[in-house]
Write a protein that holds these residues in place. Structure first.
Motif, PDB file in Angstrom:
ATOM      1  N   UNK A 119     -20.309 -55.986  18.981  1.00 29.82           N
ATOM      2  CA  UNK A 119     -21.022 -57.236  19.210  1.00 29.82           C
ATOM      3  C   UNK A 119     -20.106 -58.332  19.760  1.00 29.82           C
ATOM      4  N   UNK A 120     -18.835 -58.002  19.963  1.00 31.96           N
ATOM      5  CA  UNK A 120     -17.877 -58.983  20.508  1.00 31.96           C
ATOM      6  C   UNK A 120     -16.821 -58.218  21.308  1.00 31.96           C
ATOM      7  N   UNK A 121     -17.233 -57.657  22.427  1.00 29.81           N
ATOM      8  CA  UNK A 121     -16.372 -56.736  23.167  1.00 29.81           C
ATOM      9  C   UNK A 121     -15.304 -57.487  23.966  1.00 29.81           C
ATOM     10  N   UNK A 122     -14.137 -56.866  24.163  1.00 27.24           N
ATOM     11  CA  UNK A 122     -13.087 -57.482  24.976  1.00 27.24           C
ATOM     12  C   UNK A 122     -13.540 -57.631  26.435  1.00 27.24           C
ATOM     13  N   UNK A 123     -13.250 -58.753  27.031  1.00 32.17           N
ATOM     14  CA  UNK A 123     -13.697 -59.019  28.406  1.00 32.17           C
ATOM     15  C   UNK A 123     -13.099 -58.037  29.401  1.00 32.17           C
ATOM     16  N   UNK A 124     -11.898 -57.521  29.112  1.00 31.07           N
ATOM     17  CA  UNK A 124     -11.243 -56.611  30.050  1.00 31.07           C
ATOM     18  C   UNK A 124     -11.907 -55.239  30.106  1.00 31.07           C
ATOM     19  N   UNK A 125     -12.837 -54.975  29.205  1.00 29.07           N
ATOM     20  CA  UNK A 125     -13.555 -53.705  29.241  1.00 29.07           C
ATOM     21  C   UNK A 125     -14.787 -53.747  30.144  1.00 29.07           C
ATOM     22  N   UNK A 126     -15.082 -54.877  30.727  1.00 29.55           N
ATOM     23  CA  UNK A 126     -16.288 -55.002  31.556  1.00 29.55           C
ATOM     24  C   UNK A 126     -16.190 -54.093  32.778  1.00 29.55           C
ATOM     25  N   UNK A 127     -17.117 -53.131  32.873  1.00 25.68           N
ATOM     26  CA  UNK A 127     -17.185 -52.172  33.979  1.00 25.68           C
ATOM     27  C   UNK A 127     -15.829 -51.524  34.255  1.00 25.68           C
ATOM     28  N   UNK A 128     -15.129 -51.149  33.175  1.00 30.71           N
ATOM     29  CA  UNK A 128     -13.764 -50.635  33.309  1.00 30.71           C
ATOM     30  C   UNK A 128     -13.641 -49.127  33.090  1.00 30.71           C
ATOM     31  N   UNK A 129     -14.756 -48.437  32.760  1.00 34.55           N
ATOM     32  CA  UNK A 129     -14.641 -47.037  32.361  1.00 34.55           C
ATOM     33  C   UNK A 129     -15.524 -46.127  33.212  1.00 34.55           C
ATOM     34  N   UNK A 175     -22.427 -52.480  29.821  1.00 32.90           N
ATOM     35  CA  UNK A 175     -21.438 -53.280  30.543  1.00 32.90           C
ATOM     36  C   UNK A 175     -20.092 -52.572  30.675  1.00 32.90           C
ATOM     37  N   UNK A 176     -19.844 -51.555  29.846  1.00 36.18           N
ATOM     38  CA  UNK A 176     -18.577 -50.831  29.928  1.00 36.18           C
ATOM     39  C   UNK A 176     -18.488 -49.941  31.164  1.00 36.18           C
ATOM     40  N   UNK A 177     -19.636 -49.552  31.719  1.00 35.60           N
ATOM     41  CA  UNK A 177     -19.686 -48.502  32.740  1.00 35.60           C
ATOM     42  C   UNK A 177     -19.289 -49.057  34.106  1.00 35.60           C
ATOM     43  N   UNK A 195     -31.882 -48.913  31.704  1.00 36.45           N
ATOM     44  CA  UNK A 195     -32.145 -48.985  33.144  1.00 36.45           C
ATOM     45  C   UNK A 195     -32.416 -50.422  33.582  1.00 36.45           C
ATOM     46  N   UNK A 196     -32.979 -51.209  32.700  1.00 34.73           N
ATOM     47  CA  UNK A 196     -33.264 -52.601  33.052  1.00 34.73           C
ATOM     48  C   UNK A 196     -32.001 -53.407  33.292  1.00 34.73           C
ATOM     49  N   UNK A 197     -30.882 -52.980  32.697  1.00 35.03           N
ATOM     50  CA  UNK A 197     -29.637 -53.729  32.862  1.00 35.03           C
ATOM     51  C   UNK A 197     -28.659 -53.024  33.796  1.00 35.03           C
ATOM     52  N   UNK A 198     -29.166 -52.138  34.639  1.00 35.45           N
ATOM     53  CA  UNK A 198     -28.338 -51.687  35.749  1.00 35.45           C
ATOM     54  C   UNK A 198     -27.972 -50.225  35.828  1.00 35.45           C
ATOM     55  N   UNK A 199     -28.432 -49.382  34.895  1.00 29.65           N
ATOM     56  CA  UNK A 199     -28.110 -47.965  34.967  1.00 29.65           C
ATOM     57  C   UNK A 199     -29.314 -47.166  35.456  1.00 29.65           C
ATOM     58  N   UNK A 200     -29.036 -45.975  35.956  1.00 34.67           N
ATOM     59  CA  UNK A 200     -30.097 -45.082  36.413  1.00 34.67           C
ATOM     60  C   UNK A 200     -30.024 -43.780  35.625  1.00 34.67           C
ATOM     61  N   UNK A 254     -26.133 -43.292  35.067  1.00 34.98           N
ATOM     62  CA  UNK A 254     -25.069 -43.617  36.016  1.00 34.98           C
ATOM     63  C   UNK A 254     -25.297 -45.006  36.581  1.00 34.98           C
ATOM     64  N   UNK A 255     -24.197 -45.717  36.789  1.00 36.32           N
ATOM     65  CA  UNK A 255     -24.284 -47.009  37.462  1.00 36.32           C
ATOM     66  C   UNK A 255     -24.034 -46.802  38.947  1.00 36.32           C
ATOM     67  N   UNK A 256     -24.899 -47.377  39.770  1.00 36.57           N
ATOM     68  CA  UNK A 256     -24.715 -47.273  41.209  1.00 36.57           C
ATOM     69  C   UNK A 256     -23.367 -47.844  41.624  1.00 36.57           C
ATOM     70  N   UNK A 257     -22.729 -47.161  42.542  1.00 30.17           N
ATOM     71  CA  UNK A 257     -21.532 -47.705  43.181  1.00 30.17           C
ATOM     72  C   UNK A 257     -21.994 -48.353  44.478  1.00 30.17           C
ATOM     73  N   UNK A 258     -22.323 -49.638  44.407  1.00 29.69           N
ATOM     74  CA  UNK A 258     -22.940 -50.303  45.544  1.00 29.69           C
ATOM     75  C   UNK A 258     -22.014 -50.371  46.750  1.00 29.69           C
ATOM     76  N   UNK A 259     -20.714 -50.453  46.525  1.00 26.51           N
ATOM     77  CA  UNK A 259     -19.783 -50.478  47.647  1.00 26.51           C
ATOM     78  C   UNK A 259     -19.822 -49.160  48.403  1.00 26.51           C
TER      79      UNK A 259
END
Length: 241
Positions: free
Chosen positions: A122-132, A158-160, A195-200, A222-227
């Motif tokens: 419930x209080x995740x480290x900011x550096x883990x955002x989309x880091x894994x 948010x980790x993905x 899926x509502x928050x960005x995964x498929x 899976x999270x889309x790799x938009x790039x």
């Protein structure tokens, strides 16, 4: 699994969780459980001392993995799932809210390459955002009260990393009515939030366990790799000219 544990252990865990909820400390009971176990794994209902079989099956059918991919294990317990990923070449971070659980992991695997850390979902480290590249969530959300689940699901997703995978294992229920627990299986609307928050959703398998007909799912998201998607689109447009 939890439902196969002795009735007195199931009752004890539910009592701890209920008391923590009454004190508005939804996650506090995990540390109490690990501390009172005093090193006895039989008093930890999810401690099988082996990787989860549904995780093992998924890993077996998705090898080989690129060397050095980063993996995160949520609520790692006694560390068996994290070690399985490390043995396949992942750079693994595994966390639990219980300091006793993390110390237990480090004692069990003194030469491990896994980075075991104490952290709060419930209080995740900011550096883990989309880091894994790979995130494993197994039966943690189902242990939490419904009023925190929306935030927890957002945290988990948010980790993905872009292009990364979330593998979810959880009990599920066929109604939106609040269940008694824990565990409190997830509803269809709760699963839809991933899926509502960005995964498929890539794959969903349903399992029935034990004589109690407990329904569980293993879902690969899976999270889309938009790039990458944009690069492919640009390349396709160039080739069609």
């Amino acid at each position: 699994m939890f439902e196969q544990q002795p009735e007195d252990l199931r009752f004890y865990v539910k009592q701890l969780a209920t008391e923590a909820l009454q004190k508005s400390e939804a996650l506090a009971w995990f540390e109490v459980l690990y501390t009172k176990a005093k090193g006895d794994t039989a008093k930890i209902p999810w401690a099988k001392l082996t990787p989860h079989p549904y995780l093992q099956d998924w890993l077996k059918n998705h090898q080989p993995f690129a060397s050095g991919q980063k993996a995160l294990v949520i609520g790692c317990g006694l560390g068996d799932d994290a070690e399985a990923l490390a043995h396949l070449g992942f750079e693994v971070t595994a966390f639990d809210i219980s300091p006793t659980a993390i110390a237990w992991c480090q004692e069990r695997f003194p030469n491990s390459t896994v980075n075991y850390v104490v952290a709060d979902l419930l209080a995740i480290p900011s550096q883990w955002h989309q880091a894994f590249d790979f995130v494993f969530e197994c039966r943690n959300i189902q242990a939490l009260p419904l009023n925190v689940r929306s935030g927890v699901i957002s945290s988990v997703t948010s980790f993905v990393a872009p292009g990364g995978i979330l593998l979810l294992i959880t009990r599920v229920r066929d109604t939106e009515v609040e269940p008694s627990g824990p565990p409190c299986p997830l509803s269809d609307s709760e699963l839809a939030q991933f899926e509502n928050v960005g995964l498929q959703q890539v794959e969903k398998l349903v399992f029935l366990e034990s004589e109690l007909d407990v329904k569980q799912v293993r879902i690969e998201y899976q999270r889309h790799n938009y790039l990458t998607d944009l690069n492919y689109t640009a390349k396709d447009e160039f080739l069609m000219q």
